[in-house]
Motif scaffolding. Structure first.
Motif, PDB file in Angstrom:
ATOM      1  N   VAL A   1      -9.119  -3.494  21.223  1.00  0.00           N
ATOM      2  CA  VAL A   1     -10.434  -2.855  21.126  1.00  0.00           C
ATOM      3  C   VAL A   1     -11.512  -3.919  21.284  1.00  0.00           C
ATOM      4  CG1 VAL A   1     -11.991  -1.485  19.699  1.00  0.00           C
ATOM      5  CG2 VAL A   1      -9.525  -1.097  19.560  1.00  0.00           C
ATOM      6  N   SER A   2     -12.530  -3.622  22.068  1.00  0.00           N
ATOM      7  CA  SER A   2     -13.668  -4.531  22.240  1.00  0.00           C
ATOM      8  C   SER A   2     -14.938  -3.875  21.722  1.00  0.00           C
ATOM      9  CB  SER A   2     -13.838  -4.907  23.714  1.00  0.00           C
ATOM     10  OG  SER A   2     -14.414  -3.826  24.432  1.00  0.00           O
ATOM     11  N   GLU A   3     -15.962  -4.683  21.538  1.00  0.00           N
ATOM     12  CA  GLU A   3     -17.238  -4.159  21.060  1.00  0.00           C
ATOM     13  C   GLU A   3     -17.911  -3.261  22.094  1.00  0.00           C
ATOM     14  OE1 GLU A   3     -19.903  -7.348  20.305  1.00  0.00           O
ATOM     15  OE2 GLU A   3     -19.684  -8.249  22.295  1.00  0.00           O
ATOM     16  N   LEU A   4     -17.415  -3.278  23.332  1.00  0.00           N
ATOM     17  CA  LEU A   4     -17.933  -2.350  24.330  1.00  0.00           C
ATOM     18  C   LEU A   4     -17.528  -0.916  24.016  1.00  0.00           C
ATOM     19  CD1 LEU A   4     -17.190  -4.387  27.585  1.00  0.00           C
ATOM     20  CD2 LEU A   4     -19.348  -4.243  26.307  1.00  0.00           C
ATOM     21  N   ALA A   5     -16.392  -0.742  23.336  1.00  0.00           N
ATOM     22  CA  ALA A   5     -15.877   0.595  23.040  1.00  0.00           C
ATOM     23  C   ALA A   5     -16.119   1.010  21.602  1.00  0.00           C
ATOM     24  CB  ALA A   5     -14.376   0.659  23.343  1.00  0.00           C
ATOM     25  N   SER A   6     -16.351   0.063  20.720  1.00  0.00           N
ATOM     26  CA  SER A   6     -16.479   0.371  19.295  1.00  0.00           C
ATOM     27  C   SER A   6     -17.787  -0.177  18.744  1.00  0.00           C
ATOM     28  CB  SER A   6     -15.297  -0.221  18.523  1.00  0.00           C
ATOM     29  OG  SER A   6     -15.482  -0.079  17.140  1.00  0.00           O
ATOM     30  N   THR A   7     -18.385   0.589  17.863  1.00  0.00           N
ATOM     31  CA  THR A   7     -19.605   0.141  17.178  1.00  0.00           C
ATOM     32  C   THR A   7     -19.293  -0.492  15.831  1.00  0.00           C
ATOM     33  OG1 THR A   7     -19.895   2.330  16.150  1.00  0.00           O
ATOM     34  CG2 THR A   7     -20.951   1.967  18.290  1.00  0.00           C
ATOM     35  N   ALA A   8     -18.008  -0.727  15.549  1.00  0.00           N
ATOM     36  CA  ALA A   8     -17.630  -1.250  14.238  1.00  0.00           C
ATOM     37  C   ALA A   8     -18.302  -2.584  13.905  1.00  0.00           C
ATOM     38  CB  ALA A   8     -16.110  -1.376  14.148  1.00  0.00           C
ATOM     39  N   PRO A   9     -18.371  -3.572  14.829  1.00  0.00           N
ATOM     40  CA  PRO A   9     -19.037  -4.835  14.470  1.00  0.00           C
ATOM     41  C   PRO A   9     -20.496  -4.640  14.046  1.00  0.00           C
ATOM     42  CG  PRO A   9     -17.732  -5.100  16.467  1.00  0.00           C
ATOM     43  CD  PRO A   9     -17.755  -3.640  16.171  1.00  0.00           C
TER      44      PRO A   9
ATOM     45  N   GLY B   1       0.831  -1.202   0.000  1.00  0.00           N
ATOM     46  CA  GLY B   1       0.000   0.000   0.000  1.00  0.00           C
ATOM     47  C   GLY B   1       0.859   1.243   0.000  1.00  0.00           C
ATOM     48  N   THR B   2       0.200   2.378   0.073  1.00  0.00           N
ATOM     49  CA  THR B   2       0.877   3.668   0.009  1.00  0.00           C
ATOM     50  C   THR B   2       0.465   4.539   1.181  1.00  0.00           C
ATOM     51  OG1 THR B   2       0.890   3.571  -2.400  1.00  0.00           O
ATOM     52  CG2 THR B   2       1.274   5.724  -1.409  1.00  0.00           C
ATOM     53  N   GLN B   3       1.422   4.952   1.960  1.00  0.00           N
ATOM     54  CA  GLN B   3       1.314   5.999   2.970  1.00  0.00           C
ATOM     55  C   GLN B   3       0.469   5.652   4.192  1.00  0.00           C
ATOM     56  OE1 GLN B   3       0.190   9.671   0.889  1.00  0.00           O
ATOM     57  NE2 GLN B   3       2.344  10.158   0.655  1.00  0.00           N
ATOM     58  N   ARG B   4      -0.670   4.972   4.030  1.00  0.00           N
ATOM     59  CA  ARG B   4      -1.556   4.771   5.183  1.00  0.00           C
ATOM     60  C   ARG B   4      -2.089   3.343   5.198  1.00  0.00           C
ATOM     61  NH1 ARG B   4      -6.868   4.744   6.418  1.00  0.00           N
ATOM     62  NH2 ARG B   4      -7.393   5.003   4.210  1.00  0.00           N
ATOM     63  N   PHE B   5      -2.218   2.784   6.412  1.00  0.00           N
ATOM     64  CA  PHE B   5      -2.819   1.468   6.606  1.00  0.00           C
ATOM     65  C   PHE B   5      -3.871   1.578   7.704  1.00  0.00           C
ATOM     66  CE2 PHE B   5      -3.075  -2.299   9.304  1.00  0.00           C
ATOM     67  CZ  PHE B   5      -3.522  -3.240   8.385  1.00  0.00           C
ATOM     68  N   ALA B   6      -5.010   0.914   7.496  1.00  0.00           N
ATOM     69  CA  ALA B   6      -6.080   0.942   8.492  1.00  0.00           C
ATOM     70  C   ALA B   6      -6.752  -0.423   8.554  1.00  0.00           C
ATOM     71  CB  ALA B   6      -7.106   2.022   8.157  1.00  0.00           C
ATOM     72  N   LEU B   7      -7.213  -0.775   9.748  1.00  0.00           N
ATOM     73  CA  LEU B   7      -7.943  -2.015   9.980  1.00  0.00           C
ATOM     74  C   LEU B   7      -9.240  -1.688  10.708  1.00  0.00           C
ATOM     75  CD1 LEU B   7      -8.000  -5.204  10.043  1.00  0.00           C
ATOM     76  CD2 LEU B   7      -7.036  -4.991  12.347  1.00  0.00           C
ATOM     77  N   VAL B   8     -10.329  -2.268  10.231  1.00  0.00           N
ATOM     78  CA  VAL B   8     -11.618  -2.111  10.902  1.00  0.00           C
ATOM     79  C   VAL B   8     -11.714  -3.161  12.007  1.00  0.00           C
ATOM     80  CG1 VAL B   8     -14.119  -2.131  10.630  1.00  0.00           C
ATOM     81  CG2 VAL B   8     -12.675  -1.244   8.791  1.00  0.00           C
ATOM     82  N   PRO B   9     -11.926  -2.768  13.266  1.00  0.00           N
ATOM     83  CA  PRO B   9     -12.017  -3.749  14.359  1.00  0.00           C
ATOM     84  C   PRO B   9     -13.391  -4.427  14.386  1.00  0.00           C
ATOM     85  CG  PRO B   9     -12.299  -1.543  15.246  1.00  0.00           C
ATOM     86  CD  PRO B   9     -12.004  -1.377  13.770  1.00  0.00           C
ATOM     87  N   ALA B  10     -13.674  -5.201  13.335  1.00  0.00           N
ATOM     88  CA  ALA B  10     -14.988  -5.825  13.180  1.00  0.00           C
ATOM     89  C   ALA B  10     -15.004  -7.175  13.878  1.00  0.00           C
ATOM     90  CB  ALA B  10     -15.332  -5.966  11.696  1.00  0.00           C
ATOM     91  N   ALA B  11     -14.923  -7.148  15.199  1.00  0.00           N
ATOM     92  CA  ALA B  11     -14.978  -8.356  16.015  1.00  0.00           C
ATOM     93  C   ALA B  11     -15.384  -7.953  17.423  1.00  0.00           C
ATOM     94  CB  ALA B  11     -13.637  -9.080  16.025  1.00  0.00           C
ATOM     95  N   ALA B  12     -15.871  -8.935  18.169  1.00  0.00           N
ATOM     96  CA  ALA B  12     -16.224  -8.634  19.556  1.00  0.00           C
ATOM     97  C   ALA B  12     -14.994  -8.199  20.348  1.00  0.00           C
ATOM     98  CB  ALA B  12     -16.872  -9.856  20.204  1.00  0.00           C
ATOM     99  N   ALA B  13     -13.828  -8.755  20.003  1.00  0.00           N
ATOM    100  CA  ALA B  13     -12.562  -8.347  20.611  1.00  0.00           C
ATOM    101  C   ALA B  13     -11.496  -8.385  19.526  1.00  0.00           C
ATOM    102  CB  ALA B  13     -12.184  -9.260  21.777  1.00  0.00           C
ATOM    103  N   THR B  14     -10.829  -7.254  19.315  1.00  0.00           N
ATOM    104  CA  THR B  14      -9.822  -7.138  18.253  1.00  0.00           C
ATOM    105  C   THR B  14      -8.478  -6.795  18.856  1.00  0.00           C
ATOM    106  OG1 THR B  14     -11.491  -6.360  16.676  1.00  0.00           O
ATOM    107  CG2 THR B  14      -9.179  -5.959  16.118  1.00  0.00           C
ATOM    108  N   SER B  15      -7.449  -7.495  18.397  1.00  0.00           N
ATOM    109  CA  SER B  15      -6.080  -7.216  18.810  1.00  0.00           C
ATOM    110  C   SER B  15      -5.236  -7.056  17.546  1.00  0.00           C
ATOM    111  CB  SER B  15      -5.517  -8.357  19.671  1.00  0.00           C
ATOM    112  OG  SER B  15      -4.142  -8.158  19.930  1.00  0.00           O
ATOM    113  N   LEU B  16      -4.541  -5.929  17.450  1.00  0.00           N
ATOM    114  CA  LEU B  16      -3.664  -5.653  16.312  1.00  0.00           C
ATOM    115  C   LEU B  16      -2.273  -5.369  16.838  1.00  0.00           C
ATOM    116  CD1 LEU B  16      -3.003  -4.999  13.343  1.00  0.00           C
ATOM    117  CD2 LEU B  16      -3.851  -2.668  13.753  1.00  0.00           C
ATOM    118  N   ASN B  17      -1.310  -6.167  16.397  1.00  0.00           N
ATOM    119  CA  ASN B  17       0.094  -5.999  16.787  1.00  0.00           C
ATOM    120  C   ASN B  17       0.885  -5.770  15.508  1.00  0.00           C
ATOM    121  OD1 ASN B  17       2.663  -6.082  17.868  1.00  0.00           O
ATOM    122  ND2 ASN B  17       2.162  -7.728  19.300  1.00  0.00           N
ATOM    123  N   LEU B  18       1.389  -4.537  15.331  1.00  0.00           N
ATOM    124  CA  LEU B  18       1.985  -4.143  14.062  1.00  0.00           C
ATOM    125  C   LEU B  18       3.405  -3.635  14.276  1.00  0.00           C
ATOM    126  CD1 LEU B  18       0.978  -4.015  11.114  1.00  0.00           C
ATOM    127  CD2 LEU B  18       0.423  -1.612  11.501  1.00  0.00           C
TER     128      LEU B  18
END
Length: 455
Positions: free
Chosen positions: A262-270, A214-231
């Motif tokens: 991030v959990s679904e308690l904090a995010s409405t993404a799911p 990709g170019t310049q920017r990367f993003a992930l949607v936390p579409a799960a009840a509990a999301t962990s991203l280690n980058l």
């Protein structure tokens, strides 16, 4: 007469300053033009390779349809039976989503313009406690019949050209990965059919290995009840964005590592994904953007941004130089012609053009050193003839070098540039007032007039 001569000289110097401000303005326009060309280079690379990436998934989905009988009026105004049908998709987000990997620099060039890009491998581990959400729903129409196709796993990408390779496994079973998602809202990406013998009342775990560019920017949607991203990345200047900052991060010259939780308690993404709402670059419906976890490859020493900031101080530094020359003129009795002021101002202005042109090929620090060294050497040499002695010329060159050093400090201390600039101006003004506190300005004007009349 003395006062009139001083007034005329001040007016001429004001005109010189106005002319030099026009020169600085033109150089500023050149900076804007080069910056626009850099943006064109970024757009060209994104069109030829892959743009900023936003990922959504893995998700599970089923293509479903509902059929029902209805009565319609034909051309003869008689009722007859007809079959109506609607197609829809049901989907399920993971209970747990763990994503890890490294996205390292992979720069691209268009001419002299560098475009920050990245490439690397990401590992996705998605787990579902149950697939009951994929059971065929009840019919919405009286007498309706609902049928659903096989379960599919999908991952959506804002730019599928950046998906270089993908391997999807269900336990030890490798699934056949195909282009497209089959999702009506998030269409770009990949999908893989799951075995038809899949039990919907049993847990499921999928492992996806993805080579991404990709170019310049990367993003992930936390579409799960509990999301962990280690980058991880070897880019040393990340800018973290999205709706959630990393819970922990380490940044150094060798790169950075960051972790999001991030959990679904904090995010409405799911819930938003299940409602097909908008995700940047992925499509969707509605006006609300879905939460993302993201980082951008920011270049803190962008030559055009730094040159633009330097030019904003240009007129102030020219006026400070004129004040220094004026003080030497008053205290030494050496008269300086307005044309000499103009040449000094042009040399100071040329510094910014040299800085811009050199920084397109060299590092900004080295470019600043070379441009400032050239300007200081020229002004020191010219100052010796303008002010009458080599000692004064060396002192004048040293003063200009001090101004350039102060400007570099202002450019480096972005957060504290205002207070440093204000203190610098106050110190210069205080020094001028202290040095001239005993001067008789009327006597200086009269002596200047007498000297002019004697010639």
């Amino acid at each position: 007469m003395g006062s009139r001569a001083v007034v005329w000289k001040l007016l001429i110097l004001a005109g010189v300053s106005l002319l030099l401000s026009v020169v600085l303005l033109r150089i500023g326009w050149l900076v804007d033009e080069r910056q626009a060309r850099q943006q064109e280079a970024v757009a060209s690379v994104e069109q030829a390779q892959a743009g900023a990436q936003t990922l959504l998934g893995p998700l599970l989905l089923r293509q479903c349809s509902e059929e029902w009988e209805t009565l319609v009026m034909d051309e003869n105004q008689e009722r007859r039976r007809s079959t109506a049908k609607r197609d829809f998709v049901i989907s399920a987000v993971p209970e747990r989503l763990q994503v890890g990997g490294a996205l390292n620099q992979e720069a691209r060039y268009r001419g002299i313009f560098k475009v920050n890009g990245y490439a690397g491998r990401l590992q996705f581990d998605a787990q579902w406690a149950s697939l009951q959400a994929l059971e065929p729903p009840r019919a919405q129409q009286p007498g309706g019949r609902v049928q659903c196709g096989p379960v599919q796993a999908m991952l959506a990408s804002s730019d599928a050209r950046g998906l270089r390779a993908a391997t999807l496994k269900l336990g030890e079973l490798a699934l056949a990965v195909k282009p497209g998602t089959g999702h009506p809202a998030y269409m770009r990406g990949l999908h893989a059919p799951l075995p038809e013998t899949l039990a919907l009342d049993a847990p499921l775990s999928l492992q996806l290995s993805l080579e991404l560019a990709g170019t310049q920017r990367f993003a992930l949607v936390p579409a799960a009840a509990a999301t962990s991203l280690n980058l991880r990345s070897d880019w040393p200047h990340p800018s973290f964005g999205g709706r959630f900052l990393p819970s922990s991060r380490e940044i150094g010259e060798a790169g950075f590592s960051a972790q999001w939780q991030v959990s679904e308690l904090a995010s409405t993404a799911p819930a938003d994904v299940l409602q097909h709402k908008v995700v940047g670059g992925l499509g969707g419906s509605g006006n609300q953007e879905i939460d993302t976890l993201e980082f951008a490859m920011v270049d803190p020493v962008n030559p055009y941004v730094m040159s633009d900031r330097a030019i904003k101080y240009g007129l102030m530094f020219i006026l400070l130089t004129f004040v220094c020359v004026g003080l030497v003129e008053l205290m030494s009795g050496r008269r300086v012609h307005p044309v000499q002021y103009l040449l000094v101002g042009l040399a100071l202005s040329l510094f910014f053009l040299l800085l811009l042109s050199l920084s397109e090929h060299l590092g900004f620090g080295l470019s600043y050193l070379l441009a400032a060294g050239a300007a200081v050497g020229l002004l020191g040499y010219y100052g010796a003839a303008m002010l009458g002695t080599w000692q004064r010329g060396l002192g004048f060159g040293a003063g200009v070098a001090g101004l350039y050093a102060a400007l570099y400090v202002l450019l480096s201390l972005e957060q504290a540039s205002l207070i440093v600039g204000a203190l610098l101006l106050f110190i210069v003004l205080a020094a001028v007032m202290v040095l001239t506190r005993r001067l008789d300005w009327y006597a200086l004007g009269a002596s200047a007039t007498a000297a002019a009349s004697s010639r």
